[in-house]
Design an enzyme around this catalytic site. Structure first.
Site, PDB file in Angstrom:
ATOM      1  N   LYS A  56     -11.751  -8.363  46.296  1.00 26.78           N
ATOM      2  CA  LYS A  56     -11.226  -9.455  45.461  1.00 26.78           C
ATOM      3  C   LYS A  56     -12.260 -10.574  45.365  1.00 26.78           C
ATOM      4  O   LYS A  56     -12.537 -11.108  44.295  1.00 26.78           O
ATOM      5  CB  LYS A  56      -9.909  -9.988  46.048  1.00 26.78           C
ATOM      6  CG  LYS A  56      -8.739  -9.024  45.843  1.00 26.78           C
ATOM      7  CD  LYS A  56      -7.485  -9.396  46.638  1.00 26.78           C
ATOM      8  CE  LYS A  56      -6.429  -8.299  46.460  1.00 26.78           C
ATOM      9  NZ  LYS A  56      -5.197  -8.499  47.242  1.00 26.78           N
ATOM     10  N   GLN A 100      -2.920 -12.385  51.768  1.00 26.79           N
ATOM     11  CA  GLN A 100      -2.945 -10.912  51.808  1.00 26.79           C
ATOM     12  C   GLN A 100      -1.803 -10.400  52.686  1.00 26.79           C
ATOM     13  O   GLN A 100      -1.610 -10.858  53.811  1.00 26.79           O
ATOM     14  CB  GLN A 100      -4.310 -10.436  52.329  1.00 26.79           C
ATOM     15  CG  GLN A 100      -4.510  -8.934  52.252  1.00 26.79           C
ATOM     16  CD  GLN A 100      -4.539  -8.379  50.826  1.00 26.79           C
ATOM     17  OE1 GLN A 100      -4.933  -9.058  49.880  1.00 26.79           O
ATOM     18  NE2 GLN A 100      -4.108  -7.142  50.663  1.00 26.79           N
ATOM     19  N   ASP A 123      -0.204 -14.111  42.755  1.00 28.54           N
ATOM     20  CA  ASP A 123       0.384 -12.809  43.080  1.00 28.54           C
ATOM     21  C   ASP A 123       1.712 -12.597  42.355  1.00 28.54           C
ATOM     22  O   ASP A 123       2.204 -11.465  42.278  1.00 28.54           O
ATOM     23  CB  ASP A 123       0.668 -12.734  44.591  1.00 28.54           C
ATOM     24  CG  ASP A 123      -0.369 -11.907  45.340  1.00 28.54           C
ATOM     25  OD1 ASP A 123      -0.918 -10.964  44.749  1.00 28.54           O
ATOM     26  OD2 ASP A 123      -0.612 -12.206  46.521  1.00 28.54           O
TER      27      ASP A 123
HETATM   28  N1  GUN Z   1      -1.039  -6.136  49.865  1.00 31.93           N
HETATM   29  C1  GUN Z   1      -0.998  -5.024  49.102  1.00 31.93           C
HETATM   30  N2  GUN Z   1      -1.002  -5.336  47.790  1.00 31.93           N
HETATM   31  C2  GUN Z   1      -1.047  -6.682  47.720  1.00 31.93           C
HETATM   32  C3  GUN Z   1      -1.080  -7.594  46.640  1.00 31.93           C
HETATM   33  O1  GUN Z   1      -1.052  -7.241  45.460  1.00 31.93           O
HETATM   34  N3  GUN Z   1      -1.143  -8.920  46.993  1.00 31.93           N
HETATM   35  C4  GUN Z   1      -1.137  -9.341  48.279  1.00 31.93           C
HETATM   36  N4  GUN Z   1      -1.178 -10.644  48.514  1.00 31.93           N
HETATM   37  N5  GUN Z   1      -1.107  -8.508  49.314  1.00 31.93           N
HETATM   38  C5  GUN Z   1      -1.070  -7.187  49.039  1.00 31.93           C
END
Ligand code: GUN
Length: 302
Positions: A56, A100, A123
């Site tokens: 990311k 995350q 998100d």
């Molecule tokens: N863990 C797995 N997929 C995601 C996501 O799309 N966003 C976040 N914040 N954590 C994750």
């Protein structure tokens, strides 16, 4: 033999989307004299989460988006994490905040998600953003379903009336995915671990979306001929060489790719399918948040 024309190339779609986002982030930087900015918080050392966060941040850097990475130890208290989020909520130079998931068990994911300012919730997990999506008037849509939706819209001229079966009912994928497709006039069935006759449901699907985290569980016996298959699963399979004891890891989806490719119309591979689109959609949501938080218009790309 693998038929390349049957593969939905998520990597290419992600590159195309990022090409559309780049000029927008550039325009933003010129107008506001700083880049759009994404803060990413990672608690603990989960290897998969570390890789996702790294990807990311790298993608943000390449696309004129400033990233702030906040790494916290596994024993970080809930209060400390909340404090970090409050600081980022107040910081007018931060446009998007991503925590995350999963978080360590002693921290309430629900509380953490609810503490993020909805206007910085790139998100799309905050109840306000979730509710707006459910009502068909979304601000921020969760990145994985948004990426799947983008690919489906590009692959199919028409979504109206399509039978969609989603396997998995999580807040991150299954539920928001169902909501997006319902708003696009699909007939949506959400299945899960307690669903009876899963095969029967799946074999009626024009579009099958799997997000269950069970390596290669879905084979051709689940598939309606000519269906479109979206594989959200990212499972690490451990391969051990019995002679040398050497361990290797292979990434596989929920779909048994070799079994399904011949019967389906098109399919996303793992890796190179949904994964890159999730990250591209995060960039989209961050740039969108940056514009909206300056009360500037943002014309949705997806
Ligand atoms: N863990 C797995 N997929 C995601 C996501 O799309 N966003 C976040 N914040 N954590 C994750």
């Amino acid at each position: 033999m693998q038929n390349i024309s049957k593969i939905i190339n998520g990597k290419q779609y992600a590159e195309n989307l990022l090409k559309e986002i780049f000029p927008l982030s550039n325009h933003y930087s010129k107008k506001f004299l700083r880049n759009p900015c994404l803060a990413v918080l990672l608690v603990g050392e989960d290897p998969a989460s570390k890789i996702y966060v790294k990807n990311k941040i790298l993608t943000a850097e390449k696309n004129n988006i400033t990233s702030v990475e906040i790494k916290l130890p596994i024993d970080t208290s809930e209060e400390h994490l909340l404090n970090e989020i409050y600081k980022l909520n107040k910081d007018t130079n931060v446009d998007g905040i991503l925590v995350q998931l999963p978080l360590p068990l002693h921290i309430s994911e629900k509380l953490i998600i609810q503490s993020i300012n909805p206007s910085k919730d790139v998100d799309g997990f905050h109840p306000i953003n979730f509710g707006k999506l459910l009502m068909g008037d979304p601000d921020f849509v969760p990145c994985t379903p948004l990426g799947c939706f983008y690919m489906l819209k590009k692959e199919l001229n028409e979504l109206d009336g399509k039978n969609v079966v989603i396997i998995g009912r999580s807040n991150i994928v299954g539920k928001p995915m169902a909501s997006l497709l319902l708003s696009s006039n699909c007939t949506v069935t959400v299945t899960h671990s307690k669903t009876k006759n899963l095969k029967e449901h799946c074999s009626d699907a024009d579009i099958l979306i799997s997000a269950i985290g069970k390596p290669e569980m879905i084979d051709d016996t689940y598939i309606k001929p000519n269906a479109i298959i979206i594989d959200v699963g990212i499972n690490r399979l451990k391969l051990e060489n019995a002679k040398t004891n050497e361990k290797k890891y292979k990434l596989v989806g929920d779909i048994n790719f070799e079994s399904v490719i011949n019967v389906s119309q098109k399919i996303t591979p793992v890796p190179g399918g949904v994964g890159p689109m999730t990250i591209a959609c995060l960039m989209h949501n961050t740039v969108k948040a940056a514009f909206l938080n300056k009360n500037e218009k943002f014309v949705n790309i997806i």
